[in-house]
Design an enzyme around this catalytic site. Sequence first.
Site, mmCIF file in Angstrom:
data_model
loop_
_atom_site.group_PDB
_atom_site.id
_atom_site.type_symbol
_atom_site.label_atom_id
_atom_site.label_comp_id
_atom_site.label_asym_id
_atom_site.label_seq_id
_atom_site.Cartn_x
_atom_site.Cartn_y
_atom_site.Cartn_z
ATOM 1 C CG HIS A 31 4.935 3.143 4.697
ATOM 2 N ND1 HIS A 31 6.146 1.903 5.049
ATOM 3 C CD2 HIS A 31 5.129 4.004 5.852
ATOM 4 C CE1 HIS A 31 7.601 2.099 5.841
ATOM 5 N NE2 HIS A 31 6.699 4.139 6.125
ATOM 6 C CB CYS A 32 4.418 -0.768 0.125
ATOM 7 S SG CYS A 32 4.071 -1.599 1.693
ATOM 8 C CB ILE A 33 4.421 2.452 -3.849
ATOM 9 C CG1 ILE A 33 3.460 3.526 -3.323
ATOM 10 C CG2 ILE A 33 3.873 1.177 -3.746
ATOM 11 C CD1 ILE A 33 1.922 3.904 -3.920
ATOM 12 C CG ASN B 163 -2.166 0.329 0.811
ATOM 13 O OD1 ASN B 163 -2.862 1.461 0.396
ATOM 14 N ND2 ASN B 163 -3.566 -0.309 0.518
#
Length: 360
Positions: A349-351, A347
């Site tokens: 934060h991951c990208i 999501n």
Amino acid sequence: MTPREAGFAMPPEWAAHEGCWMIWPERPDNWRLGAKPAQAAFTAVAAAISRFEPVTMMVSARQFENARAVLPASVRVVEMSTNDSWARDVGCSFLVGPDGALGGADWPFNAWGGLEGGLYFPWDLDDLVARKMLELAGGRWFRAPLVIEGGAIHVDGEGSALVCEECGLNENRNPTVTRAAMEEMLRAYLGVSTVIWVERGVPGDETNGHIDNLACFVRPGVVLLSWCDDPADPHYEVSRAAEARLKAAFDAKGRALEVVRMPMPAPMFYTADEANGIDATAAGMNRAAGERMAASYVNFYIANGAIIAPAFGTETDAPARDVLARLFPDREVVQVMAREILLGGGNIHCITQQQPATRA
């Protein structure tokens, strides 16, 4: 020389930013319909963040013109070769030195498990991204000795780090790693003194339990935890075990941690249309109809003056926004529809990857 020996440490995510880094999605065996829906979602995230701080989008040569045409003019587009689009994990974790110099920890990357459970092969282009980012940003490069990902760590800026055992001690990253060795590496490359462990991450998280999907520091001494009240849900036990660990821990300043509960969204599953839109390959990503996704509202980005948070079009979106507004009263909470990002396995934060402001 390690970052700690050179006087570098990772600032907390709520510290001032120079900007944000992202990677453009295009992999058709992870992102459905040729990644067009994902590209729209990444564009929405980049547009939201760019209201508050500069954004750099790393884009392959074959997608450069498309990305430049779609993204807001304020977003810088640079050519970068990658295997997929997870800037948090493959990008450097930026560090700051005592003189304000910029540096970065480059974590060896093996696609969340290598040939023993990893999600794709090869991953060689991803493993070069962190060093290339530091070249572009003019920061000092520190290559770490052990495999871990940026999404597997959270710091409070005062000497504490949060990590999940399921990921940080997984043999598919470092086959012979010990807890002591991993803790020493994290202390040396993050500039922390205390490592706080929880046992497991969100069930179904194909990263083997990244902390950024489960819990995060929101300020020193305060941790936000993804919480489930349904005893039939496997996250019910996970969230309670994590809360118990956190409440028993003390941070680097000797404080007992305050734990704030973030509601878990209702279970979310791949639809047949979503699964059928993804190219079938031998990669380790499970994109079958009916497969549950590891949805979490903890997976948000802290920007200068704002929180860029996921929304899923469910009844828990508003309560999650309210929690963030209470925790960050001086920041605008901007929710972005993020199901298309979740379909790829992560999501907001991951990208994203923040670059801290420096005096250099």
